[in-house]
Each structure stands twice: as C-alpha cells, then as structure tokens.
Design a protein around this motif. Structure first.
Motif, PDB file in Angstrom:
ATOM      1  N   LEU A 154       0.941  -1.506  -0.053  1.00  0.00           N
ATOM      2  CA  LEU A 154      -0.031  -0.173  -0.137  1.00  0.00           C
ATOM      3  C   LEU A 154       0.732   1.278   0.041  1.00  0.00           C
ATOM      4  O   LEU A 154       0.341   2.560   0.104  1.00  0.00           O
ATOM      5  CB  LEU A 154      -1.041  -0.052   1.134  1.00  0.00           C
ATOM      6  N   ARG A 155       2.168   1.175  -0.067  1.00  0.00           N
ATOM      7  CA  ARG A 155       2.884   2.288  -0.408  1.00  0.00           C
ATOM      8  C   ARG A 155       2.745   3.250  -1.469  1.00  0.00           C
ATOM      9  O   ARG A 155       2.719   2.743  -2.668  1.00  0.00           O
ATOM     10  CB  ARG A 155       4.562   1.871  -0.229  1.00  0.00           C
ATOM     11  N   PRO A 156       2.387   4.338  -1.282  1.00  0.00           N
ATOM     12  CA  PRO A 156       2.031   5.253  -2.328  1.00  0.00           C
ATOM     13  C   PRO A 156       2.940   5.511  -3.325  1.00  0.00           C
ATOM     14  O   PRO A 156       4.360   5.556  -3.190  1.00  0.00           O
ATOM     15  CB  PRO A 156       1.794   6.592  -2.027  1.00  0.00           C
ATOM     16  N   GLY A 157       2.792   5.443  -4.877  1.00  0.00           N
ATOM     17  CA  GLY A 157       3.795   5.686  -5.900  1.00  0.00           C
ATOM     18  C   GLY A 157       4.658   6.676  -5.851  1.00  0.00           C
ATOM     19  O   GLY A 157       5.347   6.821  -6.197  1.00  0.00           O
ATOM     20  N   THR A 158       3.856   7.596  -4.840  1.00  0.00           N
ATOM     21  CA  THR A 158       4.842   8.974  -4.746  1.00  0.00           C
ATOM     22  C   THR A 158       5.849   8.887  -3.752  1.00  0.00           C
ATOM     23  O   THR A 158       6.510  10.188  -3.665  1.00  0.00           O
ATOM     24  CB  THR A 158       3.714  10.179  -4.455  1.00  0.00           C
ATOM     25  N   ALA A 159       5.863   7.912  -3.000  1.00  0.00           N
ATOM     26  CA  ALA A 159       7.005   7.924  -1.964  1.00  0.00           C
ATOM     27  C   ALA A 159       8.146   7.743  -2.306  1.00  0.00           C
ATOM     28  O   ALA A 159       8.570   7.383  -3.739  1.00  0.00           O
ATOM     29  CB  ALA A 159       6.545   6.390  -1.184  1.00  0.00           C
ATOM     30  N   PRO A 160       9.246   8.626  -1.852  1.00  0.00           N
ATOM     31  CA  PRO A 160      10.556   8.650  -2.205  1.00  0.00           C
ATOM     32  C   PRO A 160      11.271   7.126  -2.354  1.00  0.00           C
ATOM     33  O   PRO A 160      12.468   7.155  -3.191  1.00  0.00           O
ATOM     34  CB  PRO A 160      11.068   9.383  -1.285  1.00  0.00           C
ATOM     35  N   THR A 161      11.021   6.049  -1.925  1.00  0.00           N
ATOM     36  CA  THR A 161      11.689   4.966  -1.812  1.00  0.00           C
ATOM     37  C   THR A 161      10.491   3.842  -2.111  1.00  0.00           C
ATOM     38  O   THR A 161       9.509   3.909  -1.774  1.00  0.00           O
ATOM     39  CB  THR A 161      12.267   4.482  -0.804  1.00  0.00           C
ATOM     40  N   HIS A 162      11.043   2.583  -2.678  1.00  0.00           N
ATOM     41  CA  HIS A 162      10.098   1.614  -3.097  1.00  0.00           C
ATOM     42  C   HIS A 162       9.670   1.002  -1.719  1.00  0.00           C
ATOM     43  O   HIS A 162       8.350   0.446  -1.782  1.00  0.00           O
ATOM     44  CB  HIS A 162      10.562   0.347  -3.989  1.00  0.00           C
ATOM     45  N   ASP A 163      10.225   0.888  -0.770  1.00  0.00           N
ATOM     46  CA  ASP A 163       9.992   0.129   0.213  1.00  0.00           C
ATOM     47  C   ASP A 163      10.165   0.914   1.479  1.00  0.00           C
ATOM     48  O   ASP A 163      10.892   1.905   1.767  1.00  0.00           O
ATOM     49  CB  ASP A 163      10.900  -1.043   0.447  1.00  0.00           C
ATOM     50  N   ASP A 164       9.561   0.553   2.631  1.00  0.00           N
ATOM     51  CA  ASP A 164       9.623   1.147   4.082  1.00  0.00           C
ATOM     52  C   ASP A 164       9.769   0.159   4.922  1.00  0.00           C
ATOM     53  O   ASP A 164       8.851  -0.575   5.490  1.00  0.00           O
ATOM     54  CB  ASP A 164       8.250   1.927   4.432  1.00  0.00           C
ATOM     55  N   ASP A 165      10.902  -0.302   5.554  1.00  0.00           N
ATOM     56  CA  ASP A 165      11.230  -1.265   6.506  1.00  0.00           C
ATOM     57  C   ASP A 165      11.730  -0.850   7.814  1.00  0.00           C
ATOM     58  O   ASP A 165      12.495   0.076   7.945  1.00  0.00           O
ATOM     59  CB  ASP A 165      12.350  -1.936   5.923  1.00  0.00           C
TER      60      ASP A 165
END
Length: 330
Positions: free
Chosen positions: A235-246
């Motif tokens: 569900l991470r938005p396409g506008t987020a600065p990175t592909h993943d959020d770990d």
C-alpha cells in the motif's frame, strides 16, 4: 575458482552479481520456470561485462558445467523443487526466499539438505544493510536489556508486478514473499523461536492481480514469552521517495530500539533522550555464502535460519487462510 550458475531471473539475483569477486566465475544461466523472463538478468550481465552462456534448460546446464554453487531465483513456487534437485546433485544452493511455498515441499527440501554435504542459504539480504547490522549489534550487546516486545513492518509499492504474482500457486502469496523478511528479523534479532501464530490477510484493492494479497498482519508468540507482530502491505503510495519502508521496534527491559528510514534510534537508561546509533558497513550476503562454501567464514543467514523463517511464513499464511491460530511443531 568456484563455478556458479543462476537459475531464473525473477528474484534478487543482484545479490549474487554484486557479491561476485575473484573467487567465483559465472559459467551459465537459464530459466527455471515456464515463461520466465530473463531479459533484465541478461541486460545486467551485459552491463557488467559478464559473458556467461545462456542455456535453454537448467538441468542440461548443470550437467554441462557442474557448478559448485547454484543461485535459484525463478518463480517462487519452483524454488523448493529446483533447490532440492540441486542439493541431490551435489551443488551448494543460494536460494531466493521463500525457499518453499508449501509445507510438504519445505520438508522435502530440508530432508535433501540434511542428506547432503552441501551448503544452503536464503537471500535474506536485508540483514546486511548497515542499519540492521547496527541494530543487531546493539541488541546483542544488551543495550535494551531482555527483549520483550517486537513489531516489524514491510511496506512496498505495488507497481506493476509480473503475471505470476497473481497466482498463489506460482508466487506463494504476500506473507511468504514480502513478510518472510520481517519474520526472519524477529528470530535473528531476538534469538528466540516461534511457538504459534495468528494472522489475517486481504486481496482487497489488489489492482486486478488475481490471488495477490496486498495487506496482512501477523501475531507471533515466541519463546521466552515474547509477543511479536508483523505488518505487511503493498500500500505504499507511488509518490513515496523509496520503493520500500522497512521498520522494526524492539522493546526490552532497559530500553527501546527502532529501525526506520535507514537509521537506528535507541532510547535506554544509558543517556537522556534519543540516541542515533552509528551504522555498520554493509555486507554482501552472497560473498558471505562463498566464505562458507570455501570454509573461511559463515554465511550471514544459516540454513536453519532459512528453513525456520520459511516455516513460520507458511504457518502464518495458513493461519490467515483458515482463521485459526497455528501451533508450531516443537
């Protein structure tokens, strides 16, 4: 020099290519699954000046070049079958995760490994990131005391996924593919084992991707009376600065440690306020596997780690499918 083959181009083969050094030569690559696209792998090899031959059949390739190491990263539902055969043929195996997508195939793979003298590891390469290495070192040093609670997060952009992701049989689902990383962190950072798991997952809003789940939540009971949760999503938005959020948060008897956005934050009884811990140098998971094959060191991820995290992931998926808490084998 060790001879290496790559079977498949659907996973994190970059771990292999980035870890290549003078000890290893790539002597062939081939698809491992029907209809598999090897174009990105072939392009990356060309860009790196690696002139390895491409074979039409992976089994024929193994017969022809007799590699010391096989990197398996095809469609995820084929990992266990191919890895099992590679071990039975006498090859060391560096497998993409999940190393199996069915419990019966995982059991067969474990039996094949135990019957062989070969090394086996999974591509849990996030362990080698500077922030996770620093977090592991801090927990091992006792800086938060005894671990009591854990919460891990894996959040990805959905983007455009290959067609096989839409099939549970071919991909294994969200929890084994994405969630297995976070599940592995739980056992690695705590040093504890899994006892039971409850979970849920949902295919809602999956962008027309068939069987693909896009959100999941798992609750593990671990040894030493530790409760651990894992949140997994596309569900991470396409506008987020990175592909993943770990992320991971670990609460202990002396303090709390958090990994987020490439930093390690510590709050404990050593100092007032938050401490931003120094990061450790990044490692190559594949180079560490080569160390183990050569007998000069240990892989960052052991075979037991790989099998345990996979088993826990498949049990969590079963809990989500059935709505029933799953008890782990002793």
């Amino acid at each position: 020099m060790l001879r290496l083959c790559i079977i498949g181009g659907s996973g994190h083969y970059r771990y292999v290519l980035e870890g290549l050094d003078e000890r290893v030569a790539l002597v062939g690559f081939a698809a491992g699954s029907d209809g598999e696209d090897l174009s990105k792998l072939a392009t990356m090899l060309q860009e790196r000046g690696i002139a390895a031959p491409r074979f039409d059949d992976w089994s024929d390739m193994l017969d022809a070049v007799q590699p010391d190491i096989v990197a398996v990263n095809c469609h995820f539902g084929d990992h266990a079958r191919i890895s099992t055969e590679c071990l039975q043929r006498g090859h060391n195996v560096f497998s993409e995760k999940p190393v199996a997508t069915r419990l019966d195939e995982l059991a067969t793979l474990i039996d094949a490994h135990e019957a062989s003298s070969q090394h086996f590891a999974a591509m849990f390469g996030i362990r080698c990131k500077p922030w996770f290495l620093a977090a592991h070192a801090a927990v091992q040093a006792g800086r938060i005391g005894e671990v009591r609670l854990m919460h891990a997060q894996k959040s990805y952009k959905l983007g455009k996924r290959p067609a096989f992701f839409a099939s549970r049989e071919r991909s294994g689902g969200l929890i084994p593919w994405v969630g297995s990383h976070a599940i592995d962190w739980l056992q690695w950072l705590s040093g504890e084992s899994f006892i039971s798991v409850s979970a849920s997952h949902s295919r809602a809003h999956n962008g027309g991707n068939g069987d693909l789940e896009v959100s999941a939540q798992c609750l593990f009971q671990m040894s030493n009376d530790i409760a651990a949760t894992v949140s997994i999503d596309y569900l991470r938005p396409g506008t987020a600065p990175t592909h993943d959020d770990d992320r991971i948060r670990i609460a202990g008897t002396r303090g709390v440690l958090e990994v987020r956005e490439g930093n390690v934050w510590l709050l404990n009884d050593e100092a007032q306020g938050l401490q931003n811990l120094p990061l450790l140098p990044e490692r190559s998971i594949f180079a560490s596997f080569v160390d183990q094959v050569l007998g000069t060191g240990l892989c960052v991820v052991s075979s037991d780690d790989a099998f345990s995290a996979t088993y826990a992931s498949l049990m969590a998926r079963e809990a989500a499918d059935s709505g029933v808490t799953q008890e782990f084998d002793a």
